[in-house]
Design an enzyme around this catalytic site. Structure first.
Site, PDB file in Angstrom:
ATOM      1  CB  CYS A  50      -0.991  -0.010   1.160  1.00 23.73           C
ATOM      2  SG  CYS A  50      -0.288   0.222   2.814  1.00 23.73           S
ATOM      3  CG  ASP A  51       4.266   1.278   2.436  1.00 30.83           C
ATOM      4  OD1 ASP A  51       3.318   0.490   2.619  1.00 30.83           O
ATOM      5  OD2 ASP A  51       5.209   1.381   3.227  1.00 30.83           O
ATOM      6  CB  ALA A  52       3.475   1.073  -4.063  1.00 24.35           C
ATOM      7  CG  LEU A  53      -1.584   2.563  -3.613  1.00 20.95           C
ATOM      8  CD1 LEU A  53      -2.975   2.277  -3.070  1.00 20.95           C
ATOM      9  CD2 LEU A  53      -1.552   2.422  -5.131  1.00 20.95           C
ATOM     10  CG  PHE A  54       2.972   9.105  -0.689  1.00 15.98           C
ATOM     11  CD1 PHE A  54       2.072  10.107  -0.383  1.00 15.98           C
ATOM     12  CD2 PHE A  54       4.316   9.438  -0.784  1.00 15.98           C
ATOM     13  CE1 PHE A  54       2.507  11.421  -0.187  1.00 15.98           C
ATOM     14  CE2 PHE A  54       4.761  10.746  -0.586  1.00 15.98           C
ATOM     15  CZ  PHE A  54       3.853  11.743  -0.291  1.00 15.98           C
TER      16      PHE A  54
END
Length: 383
Positions: A166-170
């Site tokens: 989910c971090d990748a979405l930033f």
């Protein structure tokens, strides 16, 4: 003379009425919150930003200049630098870009390694120097051309090829979205939207309205038996979501879907805010880590204020949430400007204390402050 005397009598009557009301209710007249004054907001941002710049200048960069940790910090510095009279922060970022020859990281298709593309595109939009986005544009063209047909199971270093955490979405969709704005080419935003929904289909929990960190957390539980939802992980998502929306035209076919996701998540986040205005490292088991955590809190404060500034959130419901979050953040700033209570690098809820700090926490704090400054400037009576 009579008119002036009447005005004085009216003013005296108003004061007398106010005093009698306070006496009758037992409550003092409401005082304005000094932490919401524009001068205070700006001065606090300066202290936090200058502490970070001083740390970089005196002890060097703890992480590589191109690293995602710093890339997140650069977003906040850019936001502050874009405010009138703060050019020194933009000058610092341009120097970083020149030091890196405007390249992204070595792991070309890993979102962490091109998080810095946000900064490059923003600086290009401001200064119109093609060298600032030339290398990243070539990489982005490669991303657009890839098939993106792998599953997102957390194995075989999938993170080097897909947005499987989910971090990748930033990190990823934001960089591509800002490149669309910089170049005027919608293909980068369109692939960002397509891949956003691929990640969401796999990691978003429709019941809790939160994202699992990655596939390895789908079946894990906290001590209280609840699912594991990491505060900063979901902060990364909401921070990324509003930054994608910042670059998405009103008539984009995915715009309404993004807005609906945003509102669903913010409703959940507001419902689990802690009494002190913060969010703890574990969203659904706050007692396991019973201390505020400022990187997640910073991104939530930022995303909520962004929604208020863009008319997507109800002010009566969300302005009190934002105020409390800002209070939790400012009370975590040391006298010298260091931001405390930032959870260290990780992938799950973890312990934190007053002296815990990291650069991405600074980025989230500055993003919050700039949005708050905009809000109080437009709503002088709100506080």
């Amino acid at each position: 003379m009579t008119s002036a005397k009447n005005k004085l009598l009216a003013a005296a009557a108003l004061l007398l009425f106010s005093g009698s009301q306070a006496f009758a209710t037992g409550k003092p007249a409401a005082e304005k919150d000094s932490t919401l004054q524009k001068d205070y907001i700006l001065n606090t941002m300066h202290r936090v930003a200058d502490w970070q710049l001083n740390a970089w200048n005196t002890t060097g960069f703890k992480h590589n200049k191109v690293d995602w940790t710093n890339g997140a910090a650069y977003t906040g510095l850019y936001a502050l630098g874009s405010m009138k009279g703060n050019d020194k922060y933009l000058d610092f970022l341009v120097k970083i870009g020149n030091d890196l020859n405007w390249n992204t990281g070595k792991d070309r298709f890993m979102a962490d390694d091109y998080c810095i593309g946000q900064m490059y595109s923003l600086l290009y939009t401001k200064y119109k120097d093609k060298k600032m986005i030339a290398p990243f544009t070539l990489l982005a063209d490669s991303i657009v051309a890839k098939p993106h047909d792998e599953g997102l199971e957390w194995k075989n270093r999938i993170q080097s090829r897909e947005w499987a955490w989910c971090d990748a979405l930033f990190m990823g969709p934001t960089a591509l979205s800002y490149l669309s704005t910089a170049t005027g080419d919608p293909k980068y935003l369109n692939i960002a939207a397509k891949l956003w929904w691929k990640t969401t289909d796999y990691l978003y929990d429709n019941e809790e309205h939160l994202y699992f960190r990655d596939g390895s957390y789908l079946q894990k539980k906290e001590k209280n038996g609840k699912k594991v939802f990491w505060s900063r992980g979901n902060g990364w998502v909401l921070g990324g979501l509003v930054r994608v929306l910042d670059n998405m035209p009103a008539n984009h076919p995915d715009r309404k879907k993004f807005e609906a996701l945003y509102k669903d998540m913010e409703a959940k986040i507001a419902s689990i805010q802690q009494p002190d205005g913060s969010w703890h490292a574990s969203l659904l088991d706050p007692e396991s880590y019973p201390v505020k955590e400022t990187s997640g809190t910073g991104f939530y404060c930022y995303s909520i204020l962004w929604g208020l500034n863009h008319g997507l959130l109800d002010e009566k419901t969300y302005w009190p949430v934002a105020k409390k979050a800002w209070a939790a953040l400012t009370s975590s700033v040391h006298p010298d400007g260091m931001l405390g209570y930032v959870q260290r690098i990780g992938a799950a809820p973890d312990s934190v204390d007053l002296n815990s700090t990291e650069v991405y926490g600074v980025g989230a704090f500055l993003l919050s402050g700039t949005q708050l400054y905009q809000y109080v400037s437009k709503h002088p009576k709100a506080w």
